[in-house]
Design a protein around this motif. Structure first.
Motif, PDB file in Angstrom:
ATOM      1  N   ILE A  95       0.838  -1.203   0.000  1.00  0.00           N
ATOM      2  CA  ILE A  95       0.000   0.000   0.000  1.00  0.00           C
ATOM      3  C   ILE A  95       0.870   1.249   0.000  1.00  0.00           C
ATOM      4  O   ILE A  95       0.632   2.199  -0.754  1.00  0.00           O
ATOM      5  CB  ILE A  95      -0.935  -0.010   1.227  1.00  0.00           C
ATOM      6  CG1 ILE A  95      -1.957  -1.145   1.103  1.00  0.00           C
ATOM      7  CG2 ILE A  95      -1.647   1.331   1.386  1.00  0.00           C
ATOM      8  CD1 ILE A  95      -2.764  -1.391   2.376  1.00  0.00           C
ATOM      9  N   ARG A  96       1.882   1.251   0.843  1.00  0.00           N
ATOM     10  CA  ARG A  96       2.768   2.417   0.936  1.00  0.00           C
ATOM     11  C   ARG A  96       3.561   2.612  -0.347  1.00  0.00           C
ATOM     12  O   ARG A  96       3.746   3.745  -0.817  1.00  0.00           O
ATOM     13  CB  ARG A  96       3.700   2.253   2.130  1.00  0.00           C
ATOM     14  CG  ARG A  96       2.986   2.282   3.467  1.00  0.00           C
ATOM     15  CD  ARG A  96       3.825   1.688   4.578  1.00  0.00           C
ATOM     16  NE  ARG A  96       5.097   2.379   4.730  1.00  0.00           N
ATOM     17  CZ  ARG A  96       6.092   1.938   5.500  1.00  0.00           C
ATOM     18  NH1 ARG A  96       5.963   0.788   6.140  1.00  0.00           N
ATOM     19  NH2 ARG A  96       7.203   2.632   5.614  1.00  0.00           N
ATOM     20  N   ALA A 136       2.737   1.709  -3.401  1.00  0.00           N
ATOM     21  CA  ALA A 136       1.859   2.197  -4.468  1.00  0.00           C
ATOM     22  C   ALA A 136       1.613   3.689  -4.342  1.00  0.00           C
ATOM     23  O   ALA A 136       1.528   4.409  -5.341  1.00  0.00           O
ATOM     24  CB  ALA A 136       0.534   1.432  -4.435  1.00  0.00           C
ATOM     25  N   ALA A 137       1.521   4.164  -3.102  1.00  0.00           N
ATOM     26  CA  ALA A 137       1.257   5.588  -2.879  1.00  0.00           C
ATOM     27  C   ALA A 137       2.435   6.466  -3.283  1.00  0.00           C
ATOM     28  O   ALA A 137       2.263   7.666  -3.528  1.00  0.00           O
ATOM     29  CB  ALA A 137       0.913   5.825  -1.410  1.00  0.00           C
ATOM     30  N   ARG A 138       3.632   5.865  -3.354  1.00  0.00           N
ATOM     31  CA  ARG A 138       4.820   6.651  -3.705  1.00  0.00           C
ATOM     32  C   ARG A 138       5.084   6.705  -5.209  1.00  0.00           C
ATOM     33  O   ARG A 138       5.884   7.514  -5.668  1.00  0.00           O
ATOM     34  CB  ARG A 138       6.052   6.074  -2.992  1.00  0.00           C
ATOM     35  CG  ARG A 138       6.051   6.300  -1.487  1.00  0.00           C
ATOM     36  CD  ARG A 138       7.423   5.991  -0.901  1.00  0.00           C
ATOM     37  NE  ARG A 138       7.752   4.576  -0.989  1.00  0.00           N
ATOM     38  CZ  ARG A 138       7.527   3.702  -0.018  1.00  0.00           C
ATOM     39  NH1 ARG A 138       6.952   4.093   1.110  1.00  0.00           N
ATOM     40  NH2 ARG A 138       7.867   2.438  -0.174  1.00  0.00           N
ATOM     41  N   ARG A 156      -1.190   6.755  -7.005  1.00  0.00           N
ATOM     42  CA  ARG A 156      -2.156   7.060  -5.943  1.00  0.00           C
ATOM     43  C   ARG A 156      -3.484   7.514  -6.536  1.00  0.00           C
ATOM     44  O   ARG A 156      -4.554   7.116  -6.089  1.00  0.00           O
ATOM     45  CB  ARG A 156      -1.611   8.129  -5.001  1.00  0.00           C
ATOM     46  CG  ARG A 156      -2.420   8.279  -3.722  1.00  0.00           C
ATOM     47  CD  ARG A 156      -1.969   9.482  -2.904  1.00  0.00           C
ATOM     48  NE  ARG A 156      -0.522   9.545  -2.790  1.00  0.00           N
ATOM     49  CZ  ARG A 156       0.149  10.624  -2.402  1.00  0.00           C
ATOM     50  NH1 ARG A 156      -0.504  11.744  -2.111  1.00  0.00           N
ATOM     51  NH2 ARG A 156       1.465  10.612  -2.301  1.00  0.00           N
ATOM     52  N   VAL A 160      -5.283   4.503  -7.968  1.00  0.00           N
ATOM     53  CA  VAL A 160      -5.855   3.697  -6.891  1.00  0.00           C
ATOM     54  C   VAL A 160      -7.118   4.357  -6.357  1.00  0.00           C
ATOM     55  O   VAL A 160      -8.143   3.704  -6.142  1.00  0.00           O
ATOM     56  CB  VAL A 160      -4.825   3.481  -5.767  1.00  0.00           C
ATOM     57  CG1 VAL A 160      -5.485   2.844  -4.541  1.00  0.00           C
ATOM     58  CG2 VAL A 160      -3.681   2.608  -6.249  1.00  0.00           C
ATOM     59  N   ARG A 161      -7.045   5.657  -6.152  1.00  0.00           N
ATOM     60  CA  ARG A 161      -8.218   6.372  -5.635  1.00  0.00           C
ATOM     61  C   ARG A 161      -9.391   6.275  -6.608  1.00  0.00           C
ATOM     62  O   ARG A 161     -10.537   6.093  -6.188  1.00  0.00           O
ATOM     63  CB  ARG A 161      -7.868   7.842  -5.375  1.00  0.00           C
ATOM     64  CG  ARG A 161      -9.035   8.675  -4.887  1.00  0.00           C
ATOM     65  CD  ARG A 161      -8.603  10.054  -4.453  1.00  0.00           C
ATOM     66  NE  ARG A 161      -7.857  10.015  -3.220  1.00  0.00           N
ATOM     67  CZ  ARG A 161      -8.402   9.906  -2.016  1.00  0.00           C
ATOM     68  NH1 ARG A 161      -9.719   9.804  -1.894  1.00  0.00           N
ATOM     69  NH2 ARG A 161      -7.666   9.888  -0.942  1.00  0.00           N
ATOM     70  N   THR A 166      -1.574   8.361   3.514  1.00  0.00           N
ATOM     71  CA  THR A 166      -2.020   8.775   2.173  1.00  0.00           C
ATOM     72  C   THR A 166      -2.415   7.564   1.332  1.00  0.00           C
ATOM     73  O   THR A 166      -3.390   7.605   0.582  1.00  0.00           O
ATOM     74  CB  THR A 166      -0.921   9.583   1.463  1.00  0.00           C
ATOM     75  OG1 THR A 166       0.304   8.843   1.470  1.00  0.00           O
ATOM     76  CG2 THR A 166      -0.700  10.911   2.160  1.00  0.00           C
ATOM     77  N   GLY A 167      -1.668   6.479   1.449  1.00  0.00           N
ATOM     78  CA  GLY A 167      -2.023   5.264   0.725  1.00  0.00           C
ATOM     79  C   GLY A 167      -3.333   4.677   1.206  1.00  0.00           C
ATOM     80  O   GLY A 167      -4.149   4.196   0.406  1.00  0.00           O
ATOM     81  N   ALA A 178      -6.211   6.637  -0.088  1.00  0.00           N
ATOM     82  CA  ALA A 178      -6.451   6.342  -1.503  1.00  0.00           C
ATOM     83  C   ALA A 178      -7.290   5.077  -1.677  1.00  0.00           C
ATOM     84  O   ALA A 178      -7.957   4.913  -2.705  1.00  0.00           O
ATOM     85  CB  ALA A 178      -5.122   6.192  -2.243  1.00  0.00           C
ATOM     86  N   ARG A 192      -4.099  16.894   3.028  1.00  0.00           N
ATOM     87  CA  ARG A 192      -3.785  15.578   3.552  1.00  0.00           C
ATOM     88  C   ARG A 192      -5.078  14.921   4.043  1.00  0.00           C
ATOM     89  O   ARG A 192      -6.083  15.598   4.272  1.00  0.00           O
ATOM     90  CB  ARG A 192      -2.802  15.685   4.713  1.00  0.00           C
ATOM     91  CG  ARG A 192      -3.396  16.376   5.923  1.00  0.00           C
ATOM     92  CD  ARG A 192      -2.518  16.254   7.150  1.00  0.00           C
ATOM     93  NE  ARG A 192      -3.347  16.239   8.357  1.00  0.00           N
ATOM     94  CZ  ARG A 192      -2.870  16.205   9.589  1.00  0.00           C
ATOM     95  NH1 ARG A 192      -1.573  16.187   9.789  1.00  0.00           N
ATOM     96  NH2 ARG A 192      -3.687  16.173  10.619  1.00  0.00           N
TER      97      ARG A 192
END
Length: 379
Positions: free
Chosen positions: A28-29, A31-33, A38, A41-42, A79-80, A83, A141
């Protein structure tokens, strides 16, 4: 069979539960980077449902569903997680100083019960490190609640000072604060739920939060156990109203093991710890109804415990929860879990007599403001 369920059954459940958590959370982390990931995913997992917008604790939220404390203890992946569709993320439990928690293994699955048992012991990086991490979050955020607890090594006589230290460091970075006095995995912690001990603790945390965040009043809540007797639930509700608390998170994990499908010998072999997941839903809902009947809309209730499906979340809302949280349901449901719950809650709201989620809150509690609006079938 859905892809995640296949992955869970064939791979994840064969891996130590804590290791599987770190692996999944790491993905998850990561993918958010990745640039652009992100947003993708959202788009896939967090479609907008305007009917579910909620105003609570002075915050405007895109929906009522949050991730409970315990998943992201150190604010490393908010943040992940947002998302993936969580409307708010409660981090922690965070203690004043770093601590490793209890010896492993300390997290266990009960798949037959859709439940988890944990005795993690507030393993976290400590309030200074978490505060620095929150300060680096970019705006806009996600909404972040901060759940705070006591270091295991701190005696009860010094508990208030310990919570105050954590509050001073974290209040300015929190959209709301939760005082955790209900984990069964820190010796003596649940004794702080008694009204005579809870009152000075909450007063000290409130003062520390106000000093640390003088421009913005940080909402303050307390998280209680499902194992409290009814008269103790009433006492906490009365104290919360009396002291101007903003809300109550109901409930934490339980030390009970009654009614499980998993064999008694297998459960006993796991040892001590708090049970979460589907077996908690009825007790958690009963606690919500009692709190709402006692305090009405003078407190914001966050319902957590046993939420697997949209219907579970909807029933928690009818019982008195303005907001709901999940943890075990997410573990068993996978990355599409929040999306599916949002869709289902929106469908239930559209089919109900209520024009908004706010109108539905507490409709099945029996007494209180919403009960007067409730149709007969929801009582």
């Amino acid at each position: 069979m859905p892809a995640y369920q296949l992955l869970f059954d064939k791979v994840l459940r064969r891996v130590d539960a804590e290791r599987a958590h770190h692996l999944a959370f790491g993905l998850i982390r990561a993918a958010a980077r990745v640039p652009g990931a992100r947003g993708a995913v959202r788009t896939a997992y967090a479609p907008s449902h305007p009917s579910l917008r909620v105003h609570a604790l002075g915050l405007d939220l895109p929906g009522p569903l949050g991730l409970a404390a315990g998943f992201d203890k150190n604010a490393v992946g908010v943040t992940g997680l947002a998302a993936l569709g969580f409307d708010f993320v409660e981090i922690g439990t965070v203690t004043a100083r770093p601590q490793p928690g209890n010896p492993a293994p300390r997290l266990f699955r009960l798949p037959a019960d859709r439940a988890l048992v944990n005795r993690m012991g507030f393993n976290n990086d400590g309030s200074a490190a978490v505060a620095a991490r929150l300060a680096r979050l970019r705006t806009p955020r996600p909404v972040v609640g901060v759940n705070i607890g006591k270091n295991k090594s701190v005696p009860e006589s010094e508990a208030v000072a310990d919570y105050v230290t954590t509050t001073r460091r974290l209040a300015r970075h929190a959209d709301y604060l939760v005082v955790n006095v209900s984990s069964p995995n820190t010796p003596g912690l649940r004794d702080l739920q008694a009204a005579d001990r809870l009152r000075p603790l909450l007063a000290a945390v409130r003062e520390a939060a106000d000093r640390s965040s003088p421009v913005r009043r940080v909402p303050l809540l307390v998280k209680i156990a499902p194992d409290l007797a009814d008269e103790d639930i009433d006492a906490v509700a009365d104290l919360a109203v009396e002291t101007g608390l903003d809300g109550i998170v109901a409930t934490n994990t339980t030390t009970g093991r009654a009614g499980l499908a998993t064999g008694a010998a297998a459960v006993e072999a796991l040892g001590a710890g708090g049970l979460s997941g589907a077996p908690l839903k009825e007790r958690s809902r009963a606690v919500l109804r009692r709190l709402y009947a006692r305090a009405g809309d003078r407190l914001t209730l966050i319902g957590v415990g046993g939420i697997e499906t949209a219907d579970d979340a909807w029933q928690h809302i009818l019982a008195g929860a303005t907001l709901v949280q999940g943890y075990s349901g997410f573990v068993y449901g996978g990355p599409g879990w929040a999306r599916d719950l949002h869709r289902g809650i929106a469908e239930r709201l559209a089919a109900s007599p209520y024009r908004s989620l706010a109108e539905a809150v507490g409709a099945s509690a029996g007494t209180g403001p919403a009960a007067d609006r409730a149709p007969e079938e929801s009582r």
